[in-house]
Write a protein that holds these residues in place. Structure first.
Motif, PDB file in Angstrom:
ATOM      1  N   PRO A 108      20.574 -33.268  37.193  1.00 28.12           N
ATOM      2  CA  PRO A 108      20.873 -32.602  35.919  1.00 28.12           C
ATOM      3  C   PRO A 108      21.923 -31.504  36.011  1.00 28.12           C
ATOM      4  O   PRO A 108      22.547 -31.167  35.009  1.00 28.12           O
ATOM      5  CB  PRO A 108      19.507 -32.040  35.500  1.00 28.12           C
ATOM      6  CG  PRO A 108      18.518 -32.962  36.140  1.00 28.12           C
ATOM      7  CD  PRO A 108      19.134 -33.338  37.460  1.00 28.12           C
ATOM      8  N   ALA A 109      22.142 -30.952  37.183  1.00 29.86           N
ATOM      9  CA  ALA A 109      23.164 -29.908  37.332  1.00 29.86           C
ATOM     10  C   ALA A 109      24.525 -30.497  37.673  1.00 29.86           C
ATOM     11  O   ALA A 109      25.398 -29.804  38.193  1.00 29.86           O
ATOM     12  CB  ALA A 109      22.746 -28.917  38.410  1.00 29.86           C
ATOM     13  N   ASP A 114      27.991 -29.361  30.708  1.00 27.98           N
ATOM     14  CA  ASP A 114      27.956 -27.917  30.497  1.00 27.98           C
ATOM     15  C   ASP A 114      27.262 -27.435  29.233  1.00 27.98           C
ATOM     16  O   ASP A 114      27.334 -26.260  28.887  1.00 27.98           O
ATOM     17  CB  ASP A 114      29.391 -27.379  30.500  1.00 27.98           C
ATOM     18  CG  ASP A 114      30.257 -28.020  29.409  1.00 27.98           C
ATOM     19  OD1 ASP A 114      29.724 -28.767  28.566  1.00 27.98           O
ATOM     20  OD2 ASP A 114      31.471 -27.765  29.411  1.00 27.98           O
ATOM     21  N   GLY A 115      26.591 -28.307  28.491  1.00 30.03           N
ATOM     22  CA  GLY A 115      25.841 -27.862  27.324  1.00 30.03           C
ATOM     23  C   GLY A 115      26.661 -27.647  26.079  1.00 30.03           C
ATOM     24  O   GLY A 115      26.185 -27.037  25.125  1.00 30.03           O
ATOM     25  N   ALA A 140      17.623 -36.171  31.609  1.00 28.22           N
ATOM     26  CA  ALA A 140      17.735 -34.707  31.662  1.00 28.22           C
ATOM     27  C   ALA A 140      19.191 -34.276  31.800  1.00 28.22           C
ATOM     28  O   ALA A 140      19.605 -33.247  31.252  1.00 28.22           O
ATOM     29  CB  ALA A 140      16.906 -34.158  32.820  1.00 28.22           C
ATOM     30  N   THR A 141      19.991 -35.061  32.517  1.00 31.29           N
ATOM     31  CA  THR A 141      21.422 -34.768  32.613  1.00 31.29           C
ATOM     32  C   THR A 141      22.077 -34.876  31.243  1.00 31.29           C
ATOM     33  O   THR A 141      22.884 -34.028  30.847  1.00 31.29           O
ATOM     34  CB  THR A 141      22.098 -35.724  33.610  1.00 31.29           C
ATOM     35  OG1 THR A 141      21.534 -35.525  34.906  1.00 31.29           O
ATOM     36  CG2 THR A 141      23.598 -35.482  33.681  1.00 31.29           C
ATOM     37  N   ARG A 143      20.552 -34.552  28.378  1.00 30.05           N
ATOM     38  CA  ARG A 143      20.044 -33.443  27.554  1.00 30.05           C
ATOM     39  C   ARG A 143      20.754 -32.136  27.893  1.00 30.05           C
ATOM     40  O   ARG A 143      21.114 -31.352  27.002  1.00 30.05           O
ATOM     41  CB  ARG A 143      18.528 -33.285  27.760  1.00 30.05           C
ATOM     42  CG  ARG A 143      17.908 -32.069  27.084  1.00 30.05           C
ATOM     43  CD  ARG A 143      18.066 -32.144  25.578  1.00 30.05           C
ATOM     44  NE  ARG A 143      17.618 -30.927  24.930  1.00 30.05           N
ATOM     45  CZ  ARG A 143      18.376 -29.859  24.712  1.00 30.05           C
ATOM     46  NH1 ARG A 143      19.655 -29.852  25.121  1.00 30.05           N
ATOM     47  NH2 ARG A 143      17.901 -28.804  24.099  1.00 30.05           N
ATOM     48  N   ARG A 144      20.990 -31.883  29.175  1.00 33.83           N
ATOM     49  CA  ARG A 144      21.647 -30.652  29.605  1.00 33.83           C
ATOM     50  C   ARG A 144      23.096 -30.612  29.133  1.00 33.83           C
ATOM     51  O   ARG A 144      23.651 -29.537  28.877  1.00 33.83           O
ATOM     52  CB  ARG A 144      21.581 -30.530  31.124  1.00 33.83           C
ATOM     53  CG  ARG A 144      22.125 -29.220  31.683  1.00 33.83           C
ATOM     54  CD  ARG A 144      21.898 -29.135  33.180  1.00 33.83           C
ATOM     55  NE  ARG A 144      22.383 -27.863  33.711  1.00 33.83           N
ATOM     56  CZ  ARG A 144      23.635 -27.645  34.128  1.00 33.83           C
ATOM     57  NH1 ARG A 144      24.520 -28.628  34.065  1.00 33.83           N
ATOM     58  NH2 ARG A 144      23.979 -26.467  34.600  1.00 33.83           N
ATOM     59  N   PRO A 148      22.613 -26.889  22.510  1.00 35.10           N
ATOM     60  CA  PRO A 148      21.189 -26.524  22.423  1.00 35.10           C
ATOM     61  C   PRO A 148      20.484 -27.058  21.182  1.00 35.10           C
ATOM     62  O   PRO A 148      19.271 -27.262  21.195  1.00 35.10           O
ATOM     63  CB  PRO A 148      21.223 -24.988  22.418  1.00 35.10           C
ATOM     64  CG  PRO A 148      22.488 -24.638  23.118  1.00 35.10           C
ATOM     65  CD  PRO A 148      23.467 -25.698  22.728  1.00 35.10           C
TER      66      PRO A 148
END
Length: 260
Positions: A108-109, A114-115, A140-141, A143-144, A148
């Motif tokens: 996910p990082a 970068d959101g 999750a990647t 979603r990240r 937001p």
């Protein structure tokens, strides 16, 4: 058939390195051109001015299409250096302003995530997860990567109810083989293309598992929609050609949204 270039991708980061040219070639298969492409276009809707991410972009087919459809900034992310080399070569030859980042979608990082993204598109990526944990990590990647609030994932993945029987999809240019009926079972796709034989192994996951993984990854809602044939595909090939495929399409579209 020893003169054919057979590419086998059964798992691992490097398994897809040699697939770039064949992925480009596979886009010409009728079911991809007239059904998958059309359905993805309908599902993503108006992307004008959006920040879009093609997660698991492969050779950049949909990365380029997102740009052509009007997205303001488009990034393609993939873990395979070889297939990204194809994507970058196409961009150099016919630039559309997209960029490519090498990163592992199961982390996910991952770089390039970068959101700030409005839309994540992911075509035939989720079904390559080898465990529910890995499936959740890819989601999750996604979603990240999204903003937001209000972001959306559109993913094309293996239909849990695809047509069984090795020859079911033979009229459409490929076959699917699944020796076992269980969560995570391997499903092998074979397609004979002008440039060689495409041989890849994905994994079968139920709708409940996809939905559970999406919730665990932080998505608020999920929904499923079928692929539909474009008017041009119906005109050129006729309804009879598509009838068996549409009874049990090999893929479905999963949409997941972030709470507003």
């Amino acid at each position: 058939m020893s003169d054919l270039n057979t590419v086998n991708a059964a798992g691992g980061t490097d398994a897809f390195d040699a697939l770039g040219a064949l992925y480009e070639e596979s886009a010409r298969l009728p079911f991809r051109e007239y059904l998958e492409h059309h359905s993805v276009r309908e599902a993503v809707g108006d992307v004008t001015g959006l920040d879009a991410l093609d997660l698991g972009c492969g050779s950049g087919l949909y990365t380029r299409r997102l740009a052509a459809w009007g997205a303001a900034r488009v990034t393609g992310v993939d873990s395979s250096a070889g297939i990204l080399a194809t994507a970058r070569a196409v961009e150099r030859a016919r630039p559309v302003g997209v960029r490519y980042v090498r990163a592992d979608a199961t982390r996910p990082a991952a770089a390039g995530v970068d959101g700030s993204t409005d839309l994540v598109l992911s075509v035939y990526v989720l079904c390559y997860a080898r465990s529910e944990q890995e499936l959740t990590a890819v989601l999750a990647t996604a979603r990240r990567a999204l903003r937001p609030a209000g972001g959306r994932l559109v993913a094309v993945t293996l239909n849990p109810d695809y047509g069984r029987g090795a020859a079911y999809y033979a009229p459409y240019g490929f076959t699917l083989t699944q020796p076992e009926e269980r969560e995570g079972a391997p499903v092998t796709l074979d397609a004979l293309l002008p440039g060689g034989r495409l041989h890849v192994t994905a994994h079968w996951w139920s709708r409940k598992t996809y939905e559970r993984a999406a919730r665990a990854a932080g998505f608020a809602d999920t929904s499923w929609s079928p692929l539909t044939v474009s008017p041009r595909g119906r005109r050129l090939l006729g309804d009879a050609y598509w009838s068996a495929y549409l009874r049990a399409p090999q893929a479905l579209i999963l949409e997941a949204t972030v709470a507003s």
